[in-house]
Design an enzyme around this catalytic site. Structure first.
Site, PDB file in Angstrom:
ATOM      1  N   LYS A  11       0.875  -1.176   0.000  1.00  0.00           N
ATOM      2  CA  LYS A  11       0.000   0.000   0.000  1.00  0.00           C
ATOM      3  C   LYS A  11       0.910   1.224   0.000  1.00  0.00           C
ATOM      4  O   LYS A  11       1.439   1.631   1.036  1.00  0.00           O
ATOM      5  CB  LYS A  11      -0.904  -0.003   1.227  1.00  0.00           C
ATOM      6  CG  LYS A  11      -1.955   1.091   1.175  1.00  0.00           C
ATOM      7  CD  LYS A  11      -2.969   0.933   2.286  1.00  0.00           C
ATOM      8  CE  LYS A  11      -4.136   1.877   2.117  1.00  0.00           C
ATOM      9  NZ  LYS A  11      -3.758   3.283   2.079  1.00  0.00           N
TER      10      LYS A  11
ATOM     11  N   LYS B 136      -2.871  -2.498   7.510  1.00  0.00           N
ATOM     12  CA  LYS B 136      -1.887  -1.450   7.783  1.00  0.00           C
ATOM     13  C   LYS B 136      -0.879  -1.881   8.829  1.00  0.00           C
ATOM     14  O   LYS B 136      -1.201  -2.645   9.725  1.00  0.00           O
ATOM     15  CB  LYS B 136      -2.621  -0.223   8.324  1.00  0.00           C
ATOM     16  CG  LYS B 136      -3.583   0.389   7.338  1.00  0.00           C
ATOM     17  CD  LYS B 136      -2.962   1.583   6.728  1.00  0.00           C
ATOM     18  CE  LYS B 136      -3.962   2.632   6.493  1.00  0.00           C
ATOM     19  NZ  LYS B 136      -3.824   3.922   6.684  1.00  0.00           N
TER      20      LYS B 136
ATOM     21  N   CYS C  81      30.579  31.845  10.942  1.00  0.00           N
ATOM     22  CA  CYS C  81      30.102  30.945  11.999  1.00  0.00           C
ATOM     23  C   CYS C  81      30.521  29.511  11.652  1.00  0.00           C
ATOM     24  O   CYS C  81      30.287  29.043  10.543  1.00  0.00           O
ATOM     25  CB  CYS C  81      28.585  31.068  12.070  1.00  0.00           C
ATOM     26  SG  CYS C  81      27.784  29.768  12.993  1.00  0.00           S
TER      27      CYS C  81
HETATM   28  S1  IVH Z   1      -7.107  -0.577  -4.462  1.00  0.00           S
HETATM   29  C1  IVH Z   1     -11.828   0.681  -3.627  1.00  0.00           C
HETATM   30  N1  IVH Z   1      -4.589  -0.967  -4.126  1.00  0.00           N
HETATM   31  O1  IVH Z   1      -5.279   3.331  -0.682  1.00  0.00           O
HETATM   32  C2  IVH Z   1     -10.442   1.214  -3.586  1.00  0.00           C
HETATM   33  N2  IVH Z   1      -5.460   1.053  -3.282  1.00  0.00           N
HETATM   34  O2  IVH Z   1      -7.863   3.258   1.134  1.00  0.00           O
HETATM   35  C3  IVH Z   1      -9.528   0.323  -4.358  1.00  0.00           C
HETATM   36  N3  IVH Z   1      -3.769   2.528  -2.281  1.00  0.00           N
HETATM   37  O3  IVH Z   1      -7.620   5.290  -2.345  1.00  0.00           O
HETATM   38  C4  IVH Z   1      -8.148   0.770  -4.216  1.00  0.00           C
HETATM   39  N4  IVH Z   1      -2.059   1.219  -2.639  1.00  0.00           N
HETATM   40  O4  IVH Z   1      -5.179   5.568  -2.995  1.00  0.00           O
HETATM   41  C5  IVH Z   1      -5.596  -0.133  -3.906  1.00  0.00           C
HETATM   42  N5  IVH Z   1      -2.343  -1.484  -3.943  1.00  0.00           N
HETATM   43  C6  IVH Z   1      -3.345  -0.640  -3.737  1.00  0.00           C
HETATM   44  C7  IVH Z   1      -3.146   0.595  -3.115  1.00  0.00           C
HETATM   45  C8  IVH Z   1      -4.243   1.419  -2.894  1.00  0.00           C
HETATM   46  C9  IVH Z   1      -2.449   2.381  -2.144  1.00  0.00           C
HETATM   47  C10 IVH Z   1      -4.523   3.692  -1.803  1.00  0.00           C
HETATM   48  C11 IVH Z   1      -5.508   4.224  -2.806  1.00  0.00           C
HETATM   49  C12 IVH Z   1      -6.870   4.130  -2.172  1.00  0.00           C
HETATM   50  C13 IVH Z   1      -6.545   3.934  -0.731  1.00  0.00           C
HETATM   51  C14 IVH Z   1      -7.570   2.995  -0.163  1.00  0.00           C
END
Ligand code: IVH
Length: 668
Positions: free
Chosen positions: A121, A318, A433
């Site tokens: 993520k 997370k 300095c």
């Molecule tokens: S899938 C329905 N994949 O995290 C949303 N999101 O809380 C589907 N993000 O808004 C998103 N890495 O900006 C997805 N591998 C990943 C991600 C990812 C970061 C962010 C994205 C999204 C938020 C979700």
């Protein structure tokens, strides 16, 4: 005749250059294995720009040159997303992700077991890219999920985003992904910000977000933002059948997409979560705040569907916030190169995110006020991917509290400190300095400046402590015996450093200007200055002369004038020259590209957007020539209102004629 001078030859070369540049973009942003240096890349781009300007009929909206941005304006238009951009629910603990797995299994028919894909993520910002008939047409931020902001002009500058897709791409595609930045690029941007006297960004995500929402797309372009696709809103035609297929089809289309680990069970997901944090995350070049776990099969995803806010088929897993609490035992002050004084909280050592922390930045005195922090307080500390931990808030006021006041004198030299109007930083104004001197020397020797390998922090500390170097010119007077006297240097190392110092005398003027560390003057300004003025002209220039240089505003001009006209500044230059620092004119003068190289312009009639002088200056700044009379050598005649004899002459000679607007379009 060179091939490029025939139309056919030019067409072939333009096509080859565009392909080559795109291939380099893919290698850099998709495969993470560039094969050319930035300079070589810039050279290809310049060549392409020159050819395209000479052959406007071969223009193409997806040419890599179209990434060079211009002003975007203060407002980003709202864009309604065709399909809402939802977010994911978060799991922070093993129990949460196991509960999610149970819900998934319960909602799928018995025996229809899911396979999970687990992706990093990435901590950036969500962005939706729309392609129509293979052409990139729009980029929008997530906004509130329903409506985002149109950031197309800025997103065009991201080399990770293809401007066109190969044949076979869906007729309409709305991709979603993360725009982010590497730690290294983040650090570079913050160095530039600090050098320009601006506040640094607090983390790579803020920096990426700020960079994408720039009023000037050239700034976005300079930030090297990355993009990786993680989902889509619209895919017309035959859709992928699984998330893994989606990711691999993205790659086939030349779009960077997430890496993943396939897990058959939730036990495997939990094991990977631990392994990722320990083994993989520390090696990543960018910030990740967790994993995303997704059901791979799209038929299963459809069956699971969505709640009001988020999909049931996916979950963010997370990592706990990398925070810890500790007690502030003192506040110390560190002095930067420009004399800016940064307050640093000394805390009782505490283990957080894999390291022991005992110093935490407080940024500036306004931040101290905002946080209301005092010595003796217990504070919440956060260490994200970026190196310097910061204070988030006071969690418990100390029983005996000590107020933090700006220092009355410089903690390094004891000299007076002052706060400049309108600026948050307090600074020490003593140019000799020792703390400033150390930072100044480090900057002088750094890679984009004089590039003296071996003159790093440790060497600088010793040289300053022994009083061997009092300003940057002293570096050139260092003797081998002096170096051997220091702990750090044995025979070979001393020779190496002296050889490095010797070769730094050949550095071109732009690097020397940058190396001097003049306030508000960074690499870019140094380049434009060195293109136009030699060292004698710099020493003689008035503030107005400096301001006449493109991109130099009044504050920078004033700072330049103060430096070069001061006894210290001009004295330093004289000593550097005497030491043999040559300061030659840079070889490739127009580093940012010379799109008008080889072209001669004549202006006639009345222009509305420029004075004649401004237009001519613009041409020169882009590598072209401006002339007062039309001849067969003239590339373009730019005809304003009420053009007369020159226009006739150009027509009779068959010289290409441009309106003022067409001329403007030639400019980057
Ligand atoms: S899938 C329905 N994949 O995290 C949303 N999101 O809380 C589907 N993000 O808004 C998103 N890495 O900006 C997805 N591998 C990943 C991600 C990812 C970061 C962010 C994205 C999204 C938020 C979700």
């Amino acid at each position: 005749m060179t091939p490029a001078s025939t139309r056919k030859g030019a067409e072939a070369e333009i096509r080859a250059l565009r392909d080559e540049i795109r291939a380099h973009d893919r290698r850099y942003y998709l495969q993470d294995s560039p094969t050319v240096s930035d300079t070589e890349y810039d050279r290809l781009m310049e060549r392409l720009k020159g050819l395209e300007a000479a052959h406007p009929e071969l223009d193409a909206p997806d040419s890599p040159t179209k990434r060079v941005g211009g002003a975007v304006g203060a407002d980003f238009k709202p864009v309604k997303h065709a399909v809402a951009m939802l977010s994911l629910d978060n799991a922070y603990e093993e129990a949460d992700i196991r509960a999610w797995d149970e819900r998934v299994l319960k909602n799928l028919p018995k025996g229809d077991l899911p396979s999970y894909l687990v992706e990093p993520k990435i901590d950036g910002l969500s962005c939706a890219l729309t392609y129509e008939d293979g052409a990139f047409v729009r980029a929008a931020t997530r906004g509130d999920g329903e409506t985002g902001e149109d950031v197309t002009a800025n997103a065009r500058t991201l080399r990770a985003i293809p401007l066109s897709l190969p044949a076979g791409a869906p007729k309409r595609l709305e991709l979603r992904g993360e725009v982010y930045m590497t730690f290294a690029d983040f650090a570079r941007v913050n160095e530039d910000e600090a050098r320009a006297g601006r506040e640094p960004f607090s983390n790579p995500r803020n920096c990426a977000a700020g960079s994408l929402r720039q009023k000037d797309a050239r700034v976005t372009a300079s930030r090297r933002l990355r993009f990786t696709a993680h989902s889509y809103g619209v895919w017309s035609g035959e859709e992928p059948k699984s998330h893994a297929e989606f990711l691999s089809r993205c790659r086939e289309l030349g779009i960077p997409s997430n890496t993943y680990e396939r897990c058959a069970t939730i036990d495997q997901v939990v094991a990977y979560y631990a392994r990722f944090r320990e083994e993989l995350m520390p090696k990543l070049a960018y910030a990740v705040d967790g994993l995303v776990v997704k059901v791979d099969d799209f038929a299963q995803q459809r069956r699971l569907g969505f709640t009001a806010r988020s999909p049931r088929w996916g979950m963010a897993f997370k990592y706990p916030a990398q925070q810890a609490t500790s007690k502030v035992v003192a506040v110390e002050f560190s002095v930067g190169r420009t004399g800016a004084i940064t307050p640093v909280a000394k805390v009782e050592p505490v283990f957080c995110a894999g390291v022991t922390i005992s110093s935490v930045t407080l940024h500036n005195f306004e931040e101290i006020e905002r946080l209301g922090v005092k010595i003796g307080d217990r504070v919440l500390i956060e260490r994200a991917g970026e190196v310097i931990p910061k204070v988030v808030k006071v969690v418990e006021k100390g029983r005996k509290r000590g107020a933090v006041a700006p220092p009355a004198k410089c903690p390094s030299c004891g000299g007076p400190v002052a706060r400049e109007e309108g600026l948050v930083a307090w600074r020490c104004d003593n140019p000799s300095c020792p703390a400033q001197l150390r930072r100044t020397l480090e900057h002088f020797a750094s890679r984009p400046a004089m590039d003296i390998v071996g003159l790093g922090d440790a060497a600088v500390d010793q040289l300053v402590a022994r009083g061997l170097v009092r300003d940057v010119a002293d570096v050139y007077a260092l003797k081998k015996e002096q170096l051997l006297d220091l702990e750090l240097f044995a025979d070979k190392k001393a020779d190496n450093l002296l050889a490095q110092i010797q070769s730094s005398k050949e550095r071109p003027l732009d690097r020397v200007i940058n190396a001097l560390g003049i306030r508000h003057v960074g690499e870019k300004t140094a380049e434009v200055l060195a293109e136009r003025l030699d060292i004698d002209a710099l020493l003689a220039a008035s503030a107005a002369d400096f301001q006449a240089v493109p991109d130099v505003g009044p504050i920078v001009a004033q700072s330049l004038h103060e430096f070069f006209s001061s006894k210290e500044g001009s004295g330093l230059i004289a000593r550097l020259r005497k030491a043999g620092v040559k300061m030659p004119k840079p070889e490739r003068t127009i580093a940012a590209g010379a799109p008008l190289a080889g072209m001669t312009f004549v202006f006639t009639g009345e222009l509305t957007g420029f004075t004649r002088e401004e237009a001519e200056e613009k041409v020169k700044s882009l590598g072209g020539k401006a002339s007062g009379s039309v001849s067969a050598k003239t590339t373009y005649l730019v005809a304003g209102e009420a053009a007369g004899s020159k226009l006739k002459k150009a027509q009779s000679l068959g010289v290409k004629i441009l309106t003022e607007n067409q001329f403007r379009e030639l400019l980057p």
